[in-house]
Motif scaffolding. Structure first.
Motif, mmCIF file in Angstrom:
data_model
loop_
_atom_site.group_PDB
_atom_site.id
_atom_site.type_symbol
_atom_site.label_atom_id
_atom_site.label_comp_id
_atom_site.label_asym_id
_atom_site.label_seq_id
_atom_site.Cartn_x
_atom_site.Cartn_y
_atom_site.Cartn_z
ATOM 1 N N ILE A 66 50.566 36.831 54.220
ATOM 2 C CA ILE A 66 49.653 36.372 55.449
ATOM 3 C C ILE A 66 48.513 35.508 54.672
ATOM 4 O O ILE A 66 48.034 36.105 53.845
ATOM 5 N N GLU A 67 48.443 34.463 55.175
ATOM 6 C CA GLU A 67 47.285 33.619 54.515
ATOM 7 C C GLU A 67 46.297 33.156 55.465
ATOM 8 O O GLU A 67 46.328 33.354 56.818
ATOM 9 N N THR A 68 44.843 33.266 55.043
ATOM 10 C CA THR A 68 43.829 32.984 55.999
ATOM 11 C C THR A 68 43.335 31.858 55.238
ATOM 12 O O THR A 68 42.843 31.953 53.977
ATOM 13 N N SER A 69 43.179 30.614 55.704
ATOM 14 C CA SER A 69 42.728 29.177 54.996
ATOM 15 C C SER A 69 41.700 28.768 55.941
ATOM 16 O O SER A 69 41.917 28.308 56.932
ATOM 17 N N ALA A 70 40.387 28.831 55.337
ATOM 18 C CA ALA A 70 39.457 28.317 56.298
ATOM 19 C C ALA A 70 38.838 26.888 55.440
ATOM 20 O O ALA A 70 38.899 26.915 54.304
ATOM 21 N N GLY A 71 38.266 25.970 55.940
ATOM 22 C CA GLY A 71 37.689 25.203 55.510
ATOM 23 C C GLY A 71 36.165 25.133 55.226
ATOM 24 O O GLY A 71 35.398 25.381 56.358
HETATM 25 N N1 GAP Z 1 47.103 26.524 52.758
HETATM 26 C C1 GAP Z 1 47.236 26.275 54.026
HETATM 27 C C2 GAP Z 1 46.447 25.075 54.433
HETATM 28 O O1 GAP Z 1 45.981 24.269 53.549
HETATM 29 P P1 GAP Z 1 45.959 23.446 56.344
HETATM 30 O O2 GAP Z 1 45.643 23.850 57.925
HETATM 31 O O3 GAP Z 1 46.238 22.356 55.983
HETATM 32 O O4 GAP Z 1 46.365 24.781 55.911
HETATM 33 C C3 GAP Z 1 43.634 24.544 56.185
HETATM 34 O O5 GAP Z 1 44.082 23.750 55.945
HETATM 35 C C4 GAP Z 1 41.920 24.452 56.486
HETATM 36 O O6 GAP Z 1 41.525 23.654 55.353
HETATM 37 C C5 GAP Z 1 41.634 23.558 57.759
HETATM 38 O O7 GAP Z 1 41.643 24.656 58.914
HETATM 39 C C6 GAP Z 1 40.533 22.773 57.633
HETATM 40 O O8 GAP Z 1 39.409 23.646 57.625
HETATM 41 C C7 GAP Z 1 40.659 22.529 55.962
HETATM 42 N N2 GAP Z 1 41.083 21.081 56.084
HETATM 43 C C8 GAP Z 1 42.343 20.678 55.982
HETATM 44 N N3 GAP Z 1 42.439 19.226 55.593
HETATM 45 C C9 GAP Z 1 41.016 19.013 55.668
HETATM 46 C C10 GAP Z 1 40.445 17.835 55.740
HETATM 47 N N4 GAP Z 1 41.022 16.538 55.394
HETATM 48 N N5 GAP Z 1 39.105 17.591 55.557
HETATM 49 C C11 GAP Z 1 38.361 18.800 55.617
HETATM 50 N N6 GAP Z 1 39.014 20.059 55.878
HETATM 51 C C12 GAP Z 1 40.193 20.139 55.834
#
Ligand code: GAP
Length: 470
Positions: free
Chosen positions: A335-340
């Motif tokens: 289960i992954e939590t992935s925040a920016g």
């Molecule tokens: N490991 C899973 C993953 O990377 P993702 O939905 O592609 O999932 C997760 O990315 C989070 O990374 C996003 O919710 C966002 O906050 C951040 N993120 C992804 N692409 C981004 C981008 N081009 N610029 C800024 N933040 C980004």
């Protein structure tokens, strides 16, 4: 205030007060790349520190990691990114720029007719046919584009790089497109060195790179950005996965709320099956109601055994887990939590931005939670008097070993307060002539504007209680 005005104000404040600058600005910038200024780096670091505290320090079963940005190319083949991490794009035949289909403007009939006439004169039958059926045109060079012939093709988002001096294919790899791959390739190292037992998690903060075709909305979609990711390894059972999925959804939402996000501006959004990334069995986004619409800034994913199985298959290494309780071997689910980190920094800034009139004066205030505010307190002598300056400077020096503090003795006191409100400093501490007698200072609260007299000797404890309060 309209939505575009809000963004203009945030972008201008970020530049003017040292939060965020366009990358390589003196060379006209680079699309999708930004630099964090003196206040921005404090804000983003605070956010990352709070995430780390919450996800690693405060939990028994989660450990940290800092893996390399550059990994063996095979990692990205195993992860599925080389084959599937793509965006469908249309390429213009003339200027070779690439666009998403929905970005291509419709070709007006008059323009099309004019082009047909011009082409007739040139007597190119093929060209004529191409234009006759063209519906859209290139936003860059304005050439007609015929989507029946030039259909969207998949273009990979991974950013290529070369290792070593020989630029042959063997040395080509990618800057990581997501930080979690560094966690999977270290799964066995962590098991062996930390003796972790399932369920357990590995957390990491770091840079990720994507060749986004349409970066934009300030730091919302960047090409170089930072992620705060945690991978939670569990038994491979659907019921157990559901339990942990709900657990982590709630934990993550609660964390944002604890740092002061407006509740009504946050929501979950479930991904439809055809929308999910190639690795996900289930996916929910945490979205913020931004001036440019509801937008994702964290994803919670059930990745099943996709990652560990694929890395085991591609590396030839056994990545199973031996469960001592049940004496069974299995490939854990994740289960992954992935925040920016950048998106949440931007959304914290937008959410905190406020304008109000106090008395007859307008003030801009960033109502950032004290834990993430870049400067925790500003110290002011009421006027530039030697005795007041001496006390104020001593207080500032004393507090500086613990927090970022700003000392300011120039301009009217009202102006000094307003400059700090605008960057979200939660406390203003003023040394006045009474301080010489009663050894107390006035502490002004940024949000309530209430003022309190606090003993100089107690100022550190006072701030500590207010800033670190849970
Ligand atoms: N490991 C899973 C993953 O990377 P993702 O939905 O592609 O999932 C997760 O990315 C989070 O990374 C996003 O919710 C966002 O906050 C951040 N993120 C992804 N692409 C981004 C981008 N081009 N610029 C800024 N933040 C980004």
């Amino acid at each position: 205030m309209s939505n575009s005005e809000v963004m203009e104000k945030i972008i201008s404040l970020c530049k003017r007060r040292g939060f965020i600058f366009p990358g390589s600005e003196i060379y006209s910038g680079v699309g999708g790349i930004y630099d964090y200024g003196p206040l921005g780096v404090e804000l983003k670091n605070n956010l990352k520190k709070e995430w780390w505290r919450n996800m690693v320090w405060e939990r028994e079963e989660i450990v940290g990691l800092d893996s390399a940005i550059i990994m063996n190319r095979r990692v990205w083949e195993a992860s599925g990114h080389v084959a599937a991490f793509t965006d469908p794009l249309v390429e213009c035949r003339r200027c070779h720029q690439r666009f998403r289909e929905d970005e291509l403007p419709k070709l007006p009939i008059e323009k099309k007719e004019k082009m047909i006439d011009e082409t007739k004169e040139k007597k190119s039958k093929q060209e004529l046919l191409y234009i006759e059926r063209a519906e859209v045109f290139c936003p860059n060079c304005h050439s007609p584009i015929n989507l029946n012939i030039d259909e969207p093709r998949q273009f990979n988002l991974l950013m290529k790089t070369q290792l070593g001096v020989l630029e042959d294919e063997k040395n080509e790899t990618f800057l990581r497109g997501e930080t979690c791959q560094g966690i999977y390739v270290n799964f066995i190292n962590i098991l062996n060195s930390m003796r972790t037992k399932i369920p357990f998690g590995i957390a990491q903060i770091g840079k990720a790179f994507r060749n986004e075709i349409t970066p934009g909305n300030f730091t919302f979609r960047m090409r170089e950005f930072e992620q705060m990711e945690m991978q939670y390894f569990i038994k491979p059972e659907a019921k157990i996965a559901e339990k942990w999925f709900s657990f982590w959804k709630k934990e993550r939402m609660d964390w944002y709320l604890s740092l002061g996000f407006s509740k009504e501006k946050l929501r979950f959004r479930e991904h439809a099956p055809d929308e999910r990334a190639h690795y996900a069995k289930a996916a929910f986004d945490i979205e913020y109601s931004a001036p440019f619409g509801w937008k994702e800034f964290e994803g919670i994913h059930n990745r099943g055994d996709w990652d560990l199985s694929r890395h085991s298959q591609f590396s030839g290494k056994d990545l199973t887990y031996f469960d001592e309780e049940s004496h069974t071997k299995f490939t854990p689910w994740i289960i992954e939590t992935s925040a920016g980190a950048d998106r949440s920094t931007l959304f914290f800034l937008i959410d905190a931005y406020d304008e109000e009139t106090v008395g007859k004066e307008k003030r801009v205030v960033l109502r950032l939670h004290p834990k993430i505010a870049p400067i925790k307190a500003a110290i002011f002598p009421l006027v530039k008097n030697v005795k007041l300056v001496k006390i104020a400077q001593k207080i500032a020096a004393d507090l500086k070993s613990k927090w970022p503090i700003f000392y300011d003795e120039s301009g009217s006191i009202g102006r000094r307060y307003r400059r700090q409100d605008e960057v979200g400093t939660p406390f203003g501490i003023t040394v006045d002539f009474d301080s010489l007698e009663d050894k107390k200072v006035t502490v002004r609260n940024r949000d309530s504007l209430k003022q309190e007299r606090v003993n100089v000797l107690e100022i550190k404890d006072y701030l500590e209680n207010k800033i670190e309060a849970r």
